[in-house]
Design an enzyme around this catalytic site. Structure first.
Site, mmCIF file in Angstrom:
data_model
loop_
_atom_site.group_PDB
_atom_site.id
_atom_site.type_symbol
_atom_site.label_atom_id
_atom_site.label_comp_id
_atom_site.label_asym_id
_atom_site.label_seq_id
_atom_site.Cartn_x
_atom_site.Cartn_y
_atom_site.Cartn_z
ATOM 1 N N ARG A 175 1.012 -1.116 0.057
ATOM 2 C CA ARG A 175 -0.064 -0.040 0.144
ATOM 3 C C ARG A 175 1.080 1.309 0.121
ATOM 4 O O ARG A 175 2.057 1.223 -0.082
ATOM 5 C CB ARG A 175 -0.966 0.038 1.186
ATOM 6 N N TYR A 209 12.549 6.987 14.824
ATOM 7 C CA TYR A 209 12.175 7.092 13.511
ATOM 8 C C TYR A 209 13.395 7.940 12.653
ATOM 9 O O TYR A 209 13.869 7.586 12.011
ATOM 10 C CB TYR A 209 10.943 7.663 13.354
ATOM 11 N N THR A 265 -0.837 9.790 2.848
ATOM 12 C CA THR A 265 -0.614 8.330 2.921
ATOM 13 C C THR A 265 -1.372 7.956 4.446
ATOM 14 O O THR A 265 -1.851 8.850 5.248
ATOM 15 C CB THR A 265 0.537 7.648 3.049
HETATM 16 P P1 NAD Z 1 2.502 2.781 5.218
HETATM 17 O O1 NAD Z 1 2.449 2.452 6.485
HETATM 18 O O2 NAD Z 1 1.258 3.130 4.390
HETATM 19 O O3 NAD Z 1 3.142 1.471 4.473
HETATM 20 C C1 NAD Z 1 4.198 0.878 4.685
HETATM 21 C C2 NAD Z 1 4.285 -0.571 4.269
HETATM 22 O O4 NAD Z 1 5.336 -1.207 4.832
HETATM 23 C C3 NAD Z 1 3.114 -1.292 4.637
HETATM 24 O O5 NAD Z 1 2.512 -2.015 3.607
HETATM 25 C C4 NAD Z 1 3.815 -2.354 5.937
HETATM 26 O O6 NAD Z 1 2.910 -3.519 5.801
HETATM 27 C C5 NAD Z 1 4.909 -2.535 5.351
HETATM 28 N N1 NAD Z 1 6.054 -2.792 6.336
HETATM 29 C C6 NAD Z 1 6.105 -2.406 7.388
HETATM 30 N N2 NAD Z 1 6.962 -3.159 8.189
HETATM 31 C C7 NAD Z 1 7.387 -4.286 7.472
HETATM 32 C C8 NAD Z 1 8.198 -5.145 7.515
HETATM 33 N N3 NAD Z 1 8.736 -5.685 8.685
HETATM 34 N N4 NAD Z 1 8.428 -5.987 6.372
HETATM 35 C C9 NAD Z 1 7.781 -5.608 5.311
HETATM 36 N N5 NAD Z 1 6.806 -5.048 5.030
HETATM 37 C C10 NAD Z 1 6.670 -3.938 6.231
HETATM 38 O O7 NAD Z 1 3.538 3.886 4.913
HETATM 39 P P2 NAD Z 1 4.058 4.840 3.733
HETATM 40 O O8 NAD Z 1 3.577 6.291 4.218
HETATM 41 O O9 NAD Z 1 3.596 4.358 2.582
HETATM 42 O O10 NAD Z 1 5.554 4.950 3.829
HETATM 43 C C11 NAD Z 1 6.390 4.404 3.011
HETATM 44 C C12 NAD Z 1 7.902 4.853 3.423
HETATM 45 O O11 NAD Z 1 7.912 6.226 3.229
HETATM 46 C C13 NAD Z 1 8.403 4.345 4.764
HETATM 47 O O12 NAD Z 1 9.592 4.162 4.871
HETATM 48 C C14 NAD Z 1 8.190 5.964 5.544
HETATM 49 O O13 NAD Z 1 8.873 5.921 6.619
HETATM 50 C C15 NAD Z 1 8.426 6.966 4.380
HETATM 51 N N6 NAD Z 1 8.104 8.154 4.663
HETATM 52 C C16 NAD Z 1 6.563 8.380 4.487
HETATM 53 C C17 NAD Z 1 6.247 9.687 4.670
HETATM 54 C C18 NAD Z 1 4.748 10.021 4.647
HETATM 55 O O14 NAD Z 1 4.693 11.075 4.946
HETATM 56 N N7 NAD Z 1 3.919 9.071 4.222
HETATM 57 C C19 NAD Z 1 6.886 10.691 4.959
HETATM 58 C C20 NAD Z 1 8.666 10.259 4.890
HETATM 59 C C21 NAD Z 1 8.848 9.017 4.854
#
Ligand code: NAD
Length: 490
Positions: free
Chosen positions: A262, A396, A431
């Site tokens: 996702r 984090y 997200t």
């Molecule tokens: P999200 O929570 O919607 O998706 C993260 C996905 O990673 C999920 O499908 C989850 O099941 C999977 N996941 C978590 N732990 C796992 C594991 N141990 N093994 C396999 N899969 C695993 O998050 P997102 O917003 O799509 O974030 C994706 C990346 O972007 C992350 O690394 C997050 O830290 C980074 N990020 C997001 C934002 C934001 O604003 N959304 C900002 C900065 C960084």
């Protein structure tokens, strides 16, 4: 997630309300769509003294089918070809002479070649160009400044002047608003390129062979939410040849994306697949249904693995078999927020382990087994939290700052195998992760950037696809923020 404020102020009634109350009006960003032309309109080009990148720039503009006009001073414009005596006939004659600075021209980008600027006094040329040109740039337009890496400059004065370009470029992003993105690209001097030098005449051609994938990205709607960034292109070991298919740059390649069920991971999987890659998506077993659904849409392969489990690196290597992978995207990540005094130890350990240590273990295994092929790409997802730090996110931020350390430290080692490793640092992206934030913090995160809005997962995905591109071989060890020029950590 839905940004109701952005939708409201872009409705007829909302626009009237915003105008009368002097409320900020975020622009609906122009993003890449497969059913619309990626490149159109005019690129207005300016240059400082002794520009060295105009030739490469003109070649790219011609190949992508945009029209270029050159700044001839005092609001006068002419076809780029004539101004430099190069490549006459390779450009549409510009309709624009005289009216680029007026209102009717559709100027999609302003590009300034500052590569020859060797002294701070010569920065006047930057002023003259943007002073004349900025108002003619369309909404959602692009500003790109090209320079030479300061640290490679021959003299302190040249280093100083080249470094000054950062201040101009970042300020232009803040001044321009209207969804305009402004970025600086430092291009290391390279050897000659056969493709370029066979086309034209007597002028010295600097290869700058890694420039094309980057220019295409920054001139395209694909870079909608990337602004205020400084990218360095080193001497590329290889560049795409003349018959390269730029519409399917990852054709025949195998890509792996973690956290692909996702959010940002699903968007990355979609974009890489749209560019021709076969995608293997990895996510926790609990997310199998969502992962299967995402992979089914793109004819990809689903691997329901927890990336932090000790057996996972070997299982990934086995699943990728002897064909291996060309691109590995470490996207999976979690948050477990608490101030450090209140944080339980497992919350610290899980976040560091999943967001950082698991990446290290997987890369070690894949590199040792040769699963990640020579010439491959590793792209890691960091965060502006890792750059700025954040209240309640010591775990984090440590993990995401560690990701930056990882790409910086690994890049020189991987260069021997022509593997690049880079990080993207998203700002506020719409997200499920950001939907969980308290309302006030969420609204602040959305608005505190030059675009006055959050980014979309696809913005991160497109940036990753550019770094994964075969033409981006000269970019390694870098961190590119996808944050709409966020004030946080800037
Ligand atoms: P999200 O929570 O919607 O998706 C993260 C996905 O990673 C999920 O499908 C989850 O099941 C999977 N996941 C978590 N732990 C796992 C594991 N141990 N093994 C396999 N899969 C695993 O998050 P997102 O917003 O799509 O974030 C994706 C990346 O972007 C992350 O690394 C997050 O830290 C980074 N990020 C997001 C934002 C934001 O604003 N959304 C900002 C900065 C960084």
């Amino acid at each position: 997630m839905n940004d109701s404020y952005l939708n409201f102020v872009n409705s007829p009634l909302g626009a009237r309300v915003a105008r009368s109350l002097h409320l900020p009006k975020p622009e609906v960003l122009r993003r890449y769509r497969a059913d619309a032309p990626e490149f159109d309109g005019i690129v207005a080009v300016g240059a400082g003294p002794s520009p060295q990148l105009l030739d490469a720039l003109a070649g790219v503009i011609a190949r992508i089918g945009m029209t270029s006009v050159a700044h001839a001073g005092a609001s006068a414009w002419m076809p780029l070809a004539n101004r430099h005596g190069l490549m006459t006939g390779r450009f549409e004659p510009a309709q624009l002479a005289g009216h680029a600075a007026g209102s009717q021209a559709s100027v999609r980008a302003l590009v300034f070649d500052a590569s020859g600027i060797a002294d701070s006094a010569q920065l006047d040329t930057v002023y003259a160009f943007f002073h004349d040109a900025l108002r003619s740039l369309d909404k959602c337009g692009r500003i790109v400044v090209l320079g030479r890496p300061p640290e490679a400059c021959a003299s302190p004065r040249q280093w100083t002047a080249q470094r000054a370009l950062e201040g101009v470029t970042r300020s232009l992003g803040k001044e321009a608003r209207r969804g305009i993105a402004s970025n600086l690209v430092y291009v290391a001097e390279g050897s000659k390129s056969s493709a370029e030098s066979s086309t034209t005449s007597s002028v010295e051609h600097h290869n700058d062979s890694g420039i094309e994938s980057t220019l295409r990205f920054f001139l395209s709607p694909r870079s909608a939410y990337v602004s205020g960034q400084v990218v360095r292109i080193g001497t590329a070991p290889s560049a795409p040849g003349e018959d390269f298919d730029w519409t399917q740059p990852l054709a025949g390649q195998r890509a792996v994306v973690t956290g692909a069920a996702r959010g940002i991971g699903a968007a990355i999987a979609n974009v890489l697949a749209a560019q021709g890659a076969h995608v293997t998506g990895i996510d926790v077993p609990a997310a199998t249904d969502a992962l299967d659904a995402t992979m089914r849409q793109i004819s990809g392969t689903a691997l329901p693995f927890d990336i932090a489990a000790p057996e996972t690196p070997a299982q990934i290597a086995a699943a990728l078999d002897e064909l291996g992978a060309d691109v590995f995207v470490h996207n999976a990540g979690i948050t477990k927020d608490k101030t450090i005094a209140k944080m339980a130890e497992p919350a610290w350990r899980d976040v560091i382990d999943i967001n950082l240590s698991a990446q290290e273990r997987i890369d070690d295994a894949l590199l040792e087994a040769g699963t990640l092929r020579d010439g491959g790409r590793i792209v890691c997802v960091s965060s502006i939290g890792g750059i700025a730090g954040n209240l309640g996110q010591t775990n984090y931020a440590a993990s995401k700052a560690g990701v930056i350390g990882r790409v910086q430290s690994m890049a020189p080692h991987l260069a021997k195998r022509r593997i690049t490793i880079n990080a993207v640092a998203p700002g506020f992206i719409e997200t499920q992760m950001t939907a969980k934030m308290p309302l006030a913090i969420r609204e602040a995160g959305r608005r505190m950037n030059s675009m006055s809005q959050g980014g979309q997962p696809v913005d991160v995905a497109q940036t990753i696809a550019w770094l994964a591109h075969p033409g981006s071989a000269g970019i390694t060890g870098q961190v590119v923020r996808v944050c709409g020029q966020s004030l946080i950590g800037a």
